[in-house]
Design a protein around this motif. Structure first.
Motif: not given
Ligand code: CU
Length: 258
Positions: A102-121
């Protein structure tokens, strides 16, 4: 026993997630089967050298094997392989892709990859992600965050660092800004392609505090190897909260892009 074999004999890389155990166990079972086959074939090879030696068999036998022992052996091997697939591989896979925590019991992260790194939100201290829409996506706003949504004000965006809480499930929503990348965190036994236009969730539960390398597992361009500059930090809830707070404060300071 399987754990000892995975660590001491196969020397698999450090395992730091609970769901990775099933992956490692499967690798151990496959190696045991291959080891048994190897021993069996070696024994048969030397038996054949002795039994069919030229001195005892001056003329070729055109009929060959007359019993069905080899058929039974092959059926047994195929049966064990089917068992590995149906009883172990498929359940491990279905748990990893189908049974999300369940999302409310988890660490929710958004990741968008790009050349050449990871954007994390992250959602920030309020735990709610600001609204997102494709129409807001620009080079600076890779997540398409709606600037008018108040929930987005405390959201956190960082580069190449994913912080998560130990022993708490992590859900990552993964996408890509440009080409196909693949988020691979070996210590978590987690890997998923990042595909432009798709938002694919993955999950794992980290079990060991530490800092683990993130890799890109798709050859995504000339700087592909630079994507190993991403790190996953597994820490206590207190340290995680502190980190979120420090980043959130930075996000609302006048020096930020806001
Ligand atoms: Cu990449």
């Amino acid at each position: 026993m399987t754990q000892w074999f995975a660590e001491k004999v196969l020397r698999l890389p450090e395992l730091a997630s609970s769901n990775g155990r099933g992956v490692d166990d499967l690798m151990v079972y496959v190696h045991w089967l291959m080891f048994a086959l190897f021993i069996g074939w070696i024994i048969y090879f030397f038996y054949a050298l002795y039994r069919f030696r030229a001195r005892r068999n001056p003329r070729a036998d055109y009929v060959g094997v007359r019993n069905h022992a080899s058929n039974y052996l092959e059926l047994t091997v195929a049966g064990i392989e089917a068992l590995l697939l149906v009883a172990i591989a498929v359940p491990v896979w279905s748990k990893n892709v189908g049974q999300f925590p369940p999302a409310d019991k988890s660490t929710v992260v958004q990741v968008v990859a790009q050349q050449f790194a990871w954007n994390v939100r992250y959602a920030g201290p309020d735990g709610i992600f600001g609204k997102q829409d494709m129409k807001f996506v620009t080079a600076d706003n890779v997540f398409g965050v709606d600037p008018s949504d108040p929930h987005g004000k405390d959201d956190i965006q960082v580069l190449n660092e994913i912080h998560v809480v130990v022993n708490k499930p992590v859900i990552i929503y993964l996408s890509s800004k440009d080409v196909i990348h693949s988020l691979k965190i070996i210590a978590m036994r987690a890997e998923q392609d990042a595909i432009p236009g798709l938002r694919i969730p993955i999950w794992f539960t980290p079990t060991k505090i530490g800092r683990y390398q993130v890799n890109c597992a798709q050859l995504c361009g000339s700087g592909h190897s630079a994507m190993s500059g991403g790190f996953l930090t597994v820490e206590s809830q207190a340290d995680f909260d502190k980190w979120i707070k420090s980043k959130s404060a930075a996000a609302v300071s006048p020096s930020s892009f806001e």
